[in-house]
Write a protein that holds these residues in place. Structure first.
Motif, PDB file in Angstrom:
ATOM      1  N   LYS A 258      93.878 135.347  25.521  1.00  0.00           N
ATOM      2  CA  LYS A 258      93.368 134.470  26.583  1.00  0.00           C
ATOM      3  C   LYS A 258      92.246 135.166  27.337  1.00  0.00           C
ATOM      4  O   LYS A 258      92.421 136.250  27.876  1.00  0.00           O
ATOM      5  CB  LYS A 258      94.480 134.130  27.582  1.00  0.00           C
ATOM      6  CG  LYS A 258      95.337 132.975  27.204  1.00  0.00           C
ATOM      7  CD  LYS A 258      95.576 132.021  28.358  1.00  0.00           C
ATOM      8  CE  LYS A 258      96.302 130.751  27.954  1.00  0.00           C
ATOM      9  NZ  LYS A 258      96.609 130.592  26.520  1.00  0.00           N
ATOM     10  N   CYS A 259      91.099 134.545  27.369  1.00  0.00           N
ATOM     11  CA  CYS A 259      90.010 135.114  28.146  1.00  0.00           C
ATOM     12  C   CYS A 259      89.029 134.004  28.471  1.00  0.00           C
ATOM     13  O   CYS A 259      89.130 132.897  27.961  1.00  0.00           O
ATOM     14  CB  CYS A 259      89.334 136.247  27.393  1.00  0.00           C
ATOM     15  SG  CYS A 259      88.662 135.750  25.820  1.00  0.00           S
ATOM     16  N   ARG A 260      88.071 134.326  29.336  1.00  0.00           N
ATOM     17  CA  ARG A 260      87.179 133.272  29.799  1.00  0.00           C
ATOM     18  C   ARG A 260      86.250 132.766  28.701  1.00  0.00           C
ATOM     19  O   ARG A 260      85.703 131.685  28.812  1.00  0.00           O
ATOM     20  CB  ARG A 260      86.390 133.741  31.029  1.00  0.00           C
ATOM     21  CG  ARG A 260      85.520 134.954  30.822  1.00  0.00           C
ATOM     22  CD  ARG A 260      84.716 135.258  32.079  1.00  0.00           C
ATOM     23  NE  ARG A 260      83.695 136.243  31.817  1.00  0.00           N
ATOM     24  CZ  ARG A 260      83.870 137.553  31.892  1.00  0.00           C
ATOM     25  NH1 ARG A 260      85.036 138.037  32.238  1.00  0.00           N
ATOM     26  NH2 ARG A 260      82.884 138.389  31.619  1.00  0.00           N
TER      27      ARG A 260
ATOM     28  N   MET B 254      83.914 142.120  26.842  1.00  0.00           N
ATOM     29  CA  MET B 254      83.768 140.719  27.215  1.00  0.00           C
ATOM     30  C   MET B 254      82.381 140.453  27.817  1.00  0.00           C
ATOM     31  O   MET B 254      81.778 139.413  27.556  1.00  0.00           O
ATOM     32  CB  MET B 254      84.883 140.378  28.205  1.00  0.00           C
ATOM     33  CG  MET B 254      85.204 138.918  28.335  1.00  0.00           C
ATOM     34  SD  MET B 254      85.240 138.005  26.794  1.00  0.00           S
ATOM     35  CE  MET B 254      86.766 138.584  26.114  1.00  0.00           C
TER      36      MET B 254
ATOM     37  N   SER C 222      88.170 146.453  27.783  1.00  0.00           N
ATOM     38  CA  SER C 222      88.181 145.036  27.349  1.00  0.00           C
ATOM     39  C   SER C 222      87.147 144.247  28.135  1.00  0.00           C
ATOM     40  O   SER C 222      86.459 143.391  27.592  1.00  0.00           O
ATOM     41  CB  SER C 222      89.533 144.365  27.588  1.00  0.00           C
ATOM     42  OG  SER C 222      90.592 145.222  27.365  1.00  0.00           O
ATOM     43  N   ARG C 223      87.074 144.541  29.444  1.00  0.00           N
ATOM     44  CA  ARG C 223      86.101 143.795  30.259  1.00  0.00           C
ATOM     45  C   ARG C 223      84.667 144.095  29.830  1.00  0.00           C
ATOM     46  O   ARG C 223      83.816 143.206  29.832  1.00  0.00           O
ATOM     47  CB  ARG C 223      86.285 144.137  31.741  1.00  0.00           C
ATOM     48  CG  ARG C 223      87.413 143.349  32.406  1.00  0.00           C
ATOM     49  CD  ARG C 223      87.250 143.336  33.912  1.00  0.00           C
ATOM     50  NE  ARG C 223      87.309 144.676  34.465  1.00  0.00           N
ATOM     51  CZ  ARG C 223      88.424 145.255  34.933  1.00  0.00           C
ATOM     52  NH1 ARG C 223      89.569 144.599  34.934  1.00  0.00           N
ATOM     53  NH2 ARG C 223      88.394 146.470  35.415  1.00  0.00           N
TER      54      ARG C 223
ATOM     55  N   ASN D 244      97.483 137.561  25.164  1.00  0.00           N
ATOM     56  CA  ASN D 244      96.475 138.601  25.337  1.00  0.00           C
ATOM     57  C   ASN D 244      95.086 138.183  24.858  1.00  0.00           C
ATOM     58  O   ASN D 244      94.088 138.798  25.227  1.00  0.00           O
ATOM     59  CB  ASN D 244      96.915 139.886  24.648  1.00  0.00           C
ATOM     60  CG  ASN D 244      97.890 140.668  25.503  1.00  0.00           C
ATOM     61  OD1 ASN D 244      97.487 141.266  26.488  1.00  0.00           O
ATOM     62  ND2 ASN D 244      99.177 140.599  25.174  1.00  0.00           N
TER      63      ASN D 244
ATOM     64  N   GLU E 270      88.474 133.596  22.364  1.00  0.00           N
ATOM     65  CA  GLU E 270      89.877 133.198  22.340  1.00  0.00           C
ATOM     66  C   GLU E 270      90.167 132.362  21.089  1.00  0.00           C
ATOM     67  O   GLU E 270      91.123 132.615  20.358  1.00  0.00           O
ATOM     68  CB  GLU E 270      90.185 132.399  23.611  1.00  0.00           C
ATOM     69  CG  GLU E 270      91.640 132.090  23.777  1.00  0.00           C
ATOM     70  CD  GLU E 270      91.930 131.388  25.113  1.00  0.00           C
ATOM     71  OE1 GLU E 270      91.300 131.740  26.127  1.00  0.00           O
ATOM     72  OE2 GLU E 270      92.767 130.477  25.113  1.00  0.00           O
TER      73      GLU E 270
ATOM     74  N   TYR F 299      86.901 143.980  21.120  1.00  0.00           N
ATOM     75  CA  TYR F 299      87.787 143.415  22.148  1.00  0.00           C
ATOM     76  C   TYR F 299      89.253 143.515  21.692  1.00  0.00           C
ATOM     77  O   TYR F 299      90.130 143.935  22.441  1.00  0.00           O
ATOM     78  CB  TYR F 299      87.388 141.967  22.421  1.00  0.00           C
ATOM     79  CG  TYR F 299      88.217 141.294  23.475  1.00  0.00           C
ATOM     80  CD1 TYR F 299      88.121 141.679  24.806  1.00  0.00           C
ATOM     81  CD2 TYR F 299      89.101 140.270  23.144  1.00  0.00           C
ATOM     82  CE1 TYR F 299      88.893 141.064  25.782  1.00  0.00           C
ATOM     83  CE2 TYR F 299      89.872 139.648  24.117  1.00  0.00           C
ATOM     84  CZ  TYR F 299      89.764 140.049  25.434  1.00  0.00           C
ATOM     85  OH  TYR F 299      90.524 139.453  26.391  1.00  0.00           O
TER      86      TYR F 299
END
Lengths: 321, 321
Positions: B27-29, A145, A141-142, B25, B34, B115
């Motif tokens: 939720k991300c930067r 991202m 996932s990272r 889940n 998102e 993702y």
């Protein structure tokens, strides 16, 4: 197999087995899918990530079946990201060969990547512990991202060195870390040793990515086997350029203002990046990661695999010094 | 939540929890990532697949945490495939809203799908058994493969009913099967009962896909909420057309010879598909699957969830009779 491994018959043999696992798993009723996976597999990649799994597994209780399967997982994951990256980059060449998206179209490339993701998880679930599946998927996932981060910072002349390093960490170093970590932890190495491998992977990966990016400003199409300065044309600013931009030299800023770079612009940008010391300073940063990696590898328990890891790392990272 | 569930407060409540897991889940930067995941999640989909997980879990020893997490896994997987499908279809609308690829570009859509895949596997590895991870990933590989099959048979006027059914099975029915199966098997239902749920999912899924395809030949943009006859323009020939083509009526074959269909062509094709009985005969085939599903649901152990499953299935499949 890449000539890198001919000096190490044991690793070479294991990597051949890893290839066979991938070949077996690529088998499917669609011959284009199967063919394009095999083509990518046999396109002369170094198979570094699976080799890292094999090497770190040797520090524990080496179970060949498990180590090979885990090695195939990281390579298939890597292949899936390559296929999808080429869609984004609209790349026509990968390792000197035509990409899936260029040959069969974007649509195929989307699904072939997805198929590889699923197969990779399938093999992982067959051999890994639930713990490793979780670590794997978190890392993955990272990585996705970081790719998105890179998309977002296209043509951004204010992207910082810090942001670049974070992106390189997510995009490249994470999978190097994961490869070394998984091999160690799944072969029963201590938590401490497994963490040490994670750190080694991080430092090798960081140096590797920076060097790759430096070569875009120093290499030629022939020497690096992919479209030179392709990143630049896509608006992906990498470390040498980011450093050269630090004092905002107007001649460089002005060219970058253009939305579409001609071949001449690219040549000029490369010249200016070198003039404003971007390449040299990037080299220094790479050197720091390289040295850290060497130091950490030397602190590993002494055995023949430590020496192989050290030699391979030197071969990878000394390309530009 | 879709109004479908307002009659069933217990399922409605569980689906709200499932949504919260997905939201957590997502939720991300990256706020675009998102945001686009949340937008898709809240775009009014029926959440059938997670509801199936919840309902079949109720036949065993219902552990809410596990059932909800597994339900979120199948929905996230479904969402990932939707995002990637829209790239292939170049769809601009999904559930009446702009698609990720139309709004943010194909590149974003590739990575957002990836993702979602990773997050879906991450959640699965956190709650499922290794067995279920394996079944899941095998099913997912087959789904990807069916999508590729569909790509390959574009504009193929010789595609058979058999091939269509196989594709529908892989593309749609497999995930319905998996949803019902996972809920049952992970809540400790017997192997026999879990298999029965797999079969029910297959028959509901087949009928569902055929009905969806029939609506392309009978519905309007408004009533089905996505580009009507979009499949047709992409060269995807579905059951009503395949049946109408069985005797190769020249007026239909001639229009299909064109590589690019105008709006007028589409209207004419729809007319001819109805004239050559494609819609009616497709309806009969759907009806067979529907009846099988009803019969199998009625054979399940008697409880309130069986009734809900039956009612929901009726609501889904009676849309066109």
């Amino acid at each position: 197999m890449h000539k890198l491994w001919s000096k190490y018959p044991e690793v070479n043999k294991e990597l051949k087995e890893v290839k066979q696992i991938i070949e077996k798993n690529a088998k499917c009723r669609d011959k284009v899918v199967e063919g394009s996976i095999l083509e990518l597999l046999n396109s002369g990649g170094k198979m570094l990530r699976p080799a890292f799994v094999i090497l770190s597994s040797k520090f524990g209780n080496y179970e060949e079946k498990k180590a090979r399967a885990l090695a195939s997982v990281v390579e298939m994951f890597h292949m899936a990201t390559l296929v999808h990256d080429d869609i984004i980059d609209e790349a026509t060449l990968r390792r000197g060969k035509e990409t899936v998206q260029s040959k069969y179209g974007k649509n195929y490339a989307v699904y072939i990547g997805d198929y590889l993701f699923c197969v990779c998880f399938k093999v992982l679930a067959g051999v890994g512990s639930l713990d490793s599946v979780q670590i794997d998927t978190m890392t993955m996932s990272r990585i996705c991202m970081s790719e998105i981060d890179q998309l977002n910072s296209r043509f951004d002349k204010n992207v910082s060195v810090k942001k670049y390093l974070k992106r390189a960490s997510g995009k490249t170093a994470e999978l190097f870390s994961l490869s070394l970590f998984l091999g160690a932890s799944e072969s029963g190495c201590s938590r401490k040793l497994s963490r040490a491998f994670w750190e080694i992977g991080h430092n090798i990966g960081m140096a590797f990515q920076i060097i790759d990016d430096i070569l875009d400003y120093t290499g030629s199409d022939e020497s690096i086997g992919k479209n030179s300065a392709n990143d630049l044309k896509q608006g992906i600013y990498t470390l040498p350029l980011i450093i050269a931009l630090e004092n905002k030299p107007s001649e460089l800023v002005n060219i970058l203002e253009k939305s579409d770079y001609t071949e001449d612009d690219v040549v000029e940008i490369i010249k200016l990046v070198n003039k404003y010391d971007g390449v040299n300073k990037a080299r220094e940063i790479a050197k720091k990661y390289t040295n850290k990696a060497y130091k950490q590898i030397k602190a590993l328990p002494e055995n023949e695999y430590r020496e192989i890891l050290l030699e391979i790392t030197k071969g990878l990272l000394d390309r530009i010094y």
